[in-house]
Design a protein around this motif. Sequence first.
Motif, PDB file in Angstrom:
ATOM      1  N   GLY A   1       9.941   5.667  -1.728  1.00 23.39           N
ATOM      2  CA  GLY A   1      11.270   6.281  -1.853  1.00 23.39           C
ATOM      3  C   GLY A   1      11.418   7.420  -0.873  1.00 23.39           C
ATOM      4  N   PRO A   2      12.213   8.448  -1.242  1.00 23.87           N
ATOM      5  CA  PRO A   2      12.535   9.506  -0.291  1.00 23.87           C
ATOM      6  C   PRO A   2      11.325  10.254   0.260  1.00 23.87           C
ATOM      7  CG  PRO A   2      13.905   9.665  -2.261  1.00 23.87           C
ATOM      8  CD  PRO A   2      12.871   8.636  -2.549  1.00 23.87           C
ATOM      9  N   ALA A   3      11.399  10.581   1.549  1.00 21.04           N
ATOM     10  CA  ALA A   3      10.417  11.450   2.212  1.00 21.04           C
ATOM     11  C   ALA A   3      11.204  12.152   3.318  1.00 21.04           C
ATOM     12  CB  ALA A   3       9.266  10.648   2.789  1.00 21.04           C
ATOM     13  N   ALA A   4      11.188  13.478   3.303  1.00 18.64           N
ATOM     14  CA  ALA A   4      12.008  14.233   4.266  1.00 18.64           C
ATOM     15  C   ALA A   4      11.630  13.877   5.701  1.00 18.64           C
ATOM     16  CB  ALA A   4      11.851  15.725   4.008  1.00 18.64           C
ATOM     17  N   VAL A   5      10.340  13.624   5.951  1.00 20.21           N
ATOM     18  CA  VAL A   5       9.883  13.304   7.314  1.00 20.21           C
ATOM     19  C   VAL A   5      10.617  12.073   7.850  1.00 20.21           C
ATOM     20  CG1 VAL A   5       7.787  12.291   6.252  1.00 20.21           C
ATOM     21  CG2 VAL A   5       7.896  12.478   8.683  1.00 20.21           C
ATOM     22  N   ILE A   6      10.744  11.048   7.012  1.00 19.90           N
ATOM     23  CA  ILE A   6      11.347   9.795   7.484  1.00 19.90           C
ATOM     24  C   ILE A   6      12.863   9.957   7.645  1.00 19.90           C
ATOM     25  CG2 ILE A   6      11.747   7.350   6.917  1.00 19.90           C
ATOM     26  CD1 ILE A   6       8.862   8.012   7.763  1.00 19.90           C
ATOM     27  N   MET A   7      13.497  10.622   6.684  1.00 17.24           N
ATOM     28  CA  MET A   7      14.952  10.765   6.804  1.00 17.24           C
ATOM     29  C   MET A   7      15.304  11.574   8.060  1.00 17.24           C
ATOM     30  SD  MET A   7      17.921  11.949   4.257  1.00 17.24           S
ATOM     31  CE  MET A   7      19.512  12.418   4.949  1.00 17.24           C
ATOM     32  N   ALA A   8      14.577  12.693   8.281  1.00 16.97           N
ATOM     33  CA  ALA A   8      14.878  13.532   9.448  1.00 16.97           C
ATOM     34  C   ALA A   8      14.662  12.743  10.738  1.00 16.97           C
ATOM     35  CB  ALA A   8      14.001  14.780   9.420  1.00 16.97           C
ATOM     36  N   LEU A   9      13.576  11.977  10.785  1.00 20.35           N
ATOM     37  CA  LEU A   9      13.264  11.202  11.991  1.00 20.35           C
ATOM     38  C   LEU A   9      14.371  10.184  12.290  1.00 20.35           C
ATOM     39  CD1 LEU A   9      11.138  10.330  14.174  1.00 20.35           C
ATOM     40  CD2 LEU A   9      10.344   8.649  12.508  1.00 20.35           C
ATOM     41  N   ILE A  10      14.802   9.453  11.278  1.00 21.17           N
ATOM     42  CA  ILE A  10      15.737   8.361  11.565  1.00 21.17           C
ATOM     43  C   ILE A  10      17.153   8.845  11.881  1.00 21.17           C
ATOM     44  CG2 ILE A  10      14.393   6.605  10.322  1.00 21.17           C
ATOM     45  CD1 ILE A  10      16.402   6.794   8.025  1.00 21.17           C
TER      46      ILE A  10
ATOM     47  N   PHE B   1       5.815   7.995  16.481  1.00 23.78           N
ATOM     48  CA  PHE B   1       5.994   9.409  16.157  1.00 23.78           C
ATOM     49  C   PHE B   1       4.736   9.969  15.500  1.00 23.78           C
ATOM     50  CE2 PHE B   1       6.517   9.480  11.519  1.00 23.78           C
ATOM     51  CZ  PHE B   1       6.756   8.145  11.244  1.00 23.78           C
ATOM     52  N   VAL B   2       4.676  11.305  15.463  1.00 22.09           N
ATOM     53  CA  VAL B   2       3.533  12.008  14.895  1.00 22.09           C
ATOM     54  C   VAL B   2       4.060  12.949  13.828  1.00 22.09           C
ATOM     55  CG1 VAL B   2       1.732  13.703  15.423  1.00 22.09           C
ATOM     56  CG2 VAL B   2       2.340  11.995  17.108  1.00 22.09           C
ATOM     57  N   PHE B   3       3.384  13.001  12.681  1.00 17.32           N
ATOM     58  CA  PHE B   3       3.791  13.941  11.633  1.00 17.32           C
ATOM     59  C   PHE B   3       2.756  15.056  11.562  1.00 17.32           C
ATOM     60  CE2 PHE B   3       3.720  14.961   6.924  1.00 17.32           C
ATOM     61  CZ  PHE B   3       4.830  15.781   6.980  1.00 17.32           C
ATOM     62  N   GLU B   4       3.210  16.290  11.744  1.00 17.09           N
ATOM     63  CA  GLU B   4       2.285  17.429  11.741  1.00 17.09           C
ATOM     64  C   GLU B   4       2.294  18.177  10.415  1.00 17.09           C
ATOM     65  OE1 GLU B   4       0.057  18.770  13.723  1.00 17.09           O
ATOM     66  OE2 GLU B   4       0.251  17.406  15.411  1.00 17.09           O
ATOM     67  N   GLY B   5       3.194  17.836   9.483  1.00 21.06           N
ATOM     68  CA  GLY B   5       3.296  18.606   8.243  1.00 21.06           C
ATOM     69  C   GLY B   5       3.662  20.051   8.577  1.00 21.06           C
TER      70      GLY B   5
ATOM     71  N   MET C   1       7.826  18.007  12.007  1.00 19.80           N
ATOM     72  CA  MET C   1       7.145  19.122  11.330  1.00 19.80           C
ATOM     73  C   MET C   1       7.963  19.602  10.141  1.00 19.80           C
ATOM     74  SD  MET C   1       6.440  21.260  14.776  1.00 19.80           S
ATOM     75  CE  MET C   1       7.554  20.239  15.721  1.00 19.80           C
ATOM     76  N   TYR C   2       7.294  20.133   9.142  1.00 16.56           N
ATOM     77  CA  TYR C   2       7.965  20.814   8.038  1.00 16.56           C
ATOM     78  C   TYR C   2       7.857  22.311   8.302  1.00 16.56           C
ATOM     79  CZ  TYR C   2       8.067  16.565   5.094  1.00 16.56           C
ATOM     80  OH  TYR C   2       8.312  15.327   4.571  1.00 16.56           O
TER      81      TYR C   2
ATOM     82  N   GLU D   1      15.729  24.089   2.912  1.00 16.59           N
ATOM     83  CA  GLU D   1      14.527  23.370   3.358  1.00 16.59           C
ATOM     84  C   GLU D   1      14.788  22.751   4.735  1.00 16.59           C
ATOM     85  OE1 GLU D   1      11.935  21.845   0.036  1.00 16.59           O
ATOM     86  OE2 GLU D   1      13.882  21.016  -0.486  1.00 16.59           O
ATOM     87  N   TYR D   2      13.754  22.797   5.578  1.00 18.42           N
ATOM     88  CA  TYR D   2      13.929  22.371   6.975  1.00 18.42           C
ATOM     89  C   TYR D   2      12.872  21.356   7.425  1.00 18.42           C
ATOM     90  CZ  TYR D   2      17.134  26.254   7.770  1.00 18.42           C
ATOM     91  OH  TYR D   2      18.204  27.109   7.724  1.00 18.42           O
ATOM     92  N   VAL D   3      13.332  20.407   8.227  1.00 22.81           N
ATOM     93  CA  VAL D   3      12.421  19.539   8.970  1.00 22.81           C
ATOM     94  C   VAL D   3      12.777  19.703  10.453  1.00 22.81           C
ATOM     95  CG1 VAL D   3      11.527  17.209   9.308  1.00 22.81           C
ATOM     96  CG2 VAL D   3      12.430  17.863   7.076  1.00 22.81           C
ATOM     97  N   LEU D   4      11.754  19.797  11.299  1.00 20.43           N
ATOM     98  CA  LEU D   4      11.979  19.883  12.743  1.00 20.43           C
ATOM     99  C   LEU D   4      11.516  18.585  13.383  1.00 20.43           C
ATOM    100  CD1 LEU D   4      10.482  23.461  13.294  1.00 20.43           C
ATOM    101  CD2 LEU D   4      12.854  22.820  12.831  1.00 20.43           C
ATOM    102  N   VAL D   5      12.378  18.019  14.214  1.00 23.50           N
ATOM    103  CA  VAL D   5      12.000  16.788  14.918  1.00 23.50           C
ATOM    104  C   VAL D   5      12.080  17.101  16.413  1.00 23.50           C
ATOM    105  CG1 VAL D   5      12.398  14.310  15.133  1.00 23.50           C
ATOM    106  CG2 VAL D   5      13.087  15.487  13.035  1.00 23.50           C
ATOM    107  N   LEU D   6      10.927  17.079  17.059  1.00 24.62           N
ATOM    108  CA  LEU D   6      10.833  17.511  18.457  1.00 24.62           C
ATOM    109  C   LEU D   6      10.690  16.310  19.376  1.00 24.62           C
ATOM    110  CD1 LEU D   6      10.327  20.093  20.321  1.00 24.62           C
ATOM    111  CD2 LEU D   6       7.896  19.584  20.008  1.00 24.62           C
TER     112      LEU D   6
END
Length: 276
Positions: free
Chosen positions: A113-122, A131-135, A160-161, A217-222
């Motif tokens: 189900g939901p994961a902020a990393v995936i939603m932000a990326l897409i 892609f790489v997830f750094e947490g 990144m979170y 809450e923030y996610v950064l996608v670089l």
Amino acid sequence: MSGTLVLIATPIGNLGDLSPRAIAAISECDALCCEDTRRTGLMLNHFGLAGKTYIVVNEHTEHDASREVVERLLAGETIGLVTDAGTPGISDPGERIVRAAIASGIEVSAIPGPAAVIMALIVSGLPTSRFVFEGFIPRSGQERSSVLTEIAAERRTVVMYEAPHRLERTLADLEVACGPLRRIVVARELTKLHEEIRRTSLHEAVQHARNQEPRGEYVLVLEGALPPEPATEEQLEEALRRELANGMSKRDAAAKVALTYGAPKRLVYELALRLS
Ligand code: SAM
């Protein structure tokens, strides 16, 4: 027969994202691991799922809790595992219990189900194929500098979170490491009322974070680093001369320089032959 450990993803903001399978898994499990009984209790009340037996699993208790969980699983119970928000094990507890269960031969399953990393990326518009997830990146010291250096050189999209009170500093450090023009997507409050997705440059993102106090809450996608410019003939010749001066044969020098600069071997060998 031992039971099953079921990792259950929960919403990252919008309760409408709890899936019917997640609701069924929560209602059917014998006990539910969660980080905070009050928080999970509030969510479950909303779905009429009150009265579960909870096992508290957070960063402090995961080590000891995994023993209790494995014992119960070996006794045949089905144990669910949720976290405060999103997918268990993603910058959240879960990994250790999963490993302990696998080591005891217990079946591990998940309700995705939901994961902020995936939603932000897409939604970012940046490349999603690799892609790489750094947490959360380290907060200070040598560890932080080396991670920033690695991130700056990374060719894949980096996710990144970050906590709101560290956002401005992290963006500023990324600007220094990656340059002001590197593209970044700052995704805030995903699935919530104040959802905001800013697709911008690192320089502008720093200015924005300075002018407007980060909240939520923030996610950064670089954007990944661009491939280096191909070497010019002059640069290749200079590298060849260095290797030849060290006593290498033209063939070996050409092979080494071609590999170092990612240049075609034949071209570099021809340049070597032309050198006096
Ligand atoms: N397990 C969660 C997941 O699957 O995304 C992540 C948990 S981690 C402790 C919390 C961090 O995830 C937040 O500080 C933020 O960086 C990110 N996050 C979680 N929910 C978010 C949301 N709705 N919008 C933006 N970022 C979020």
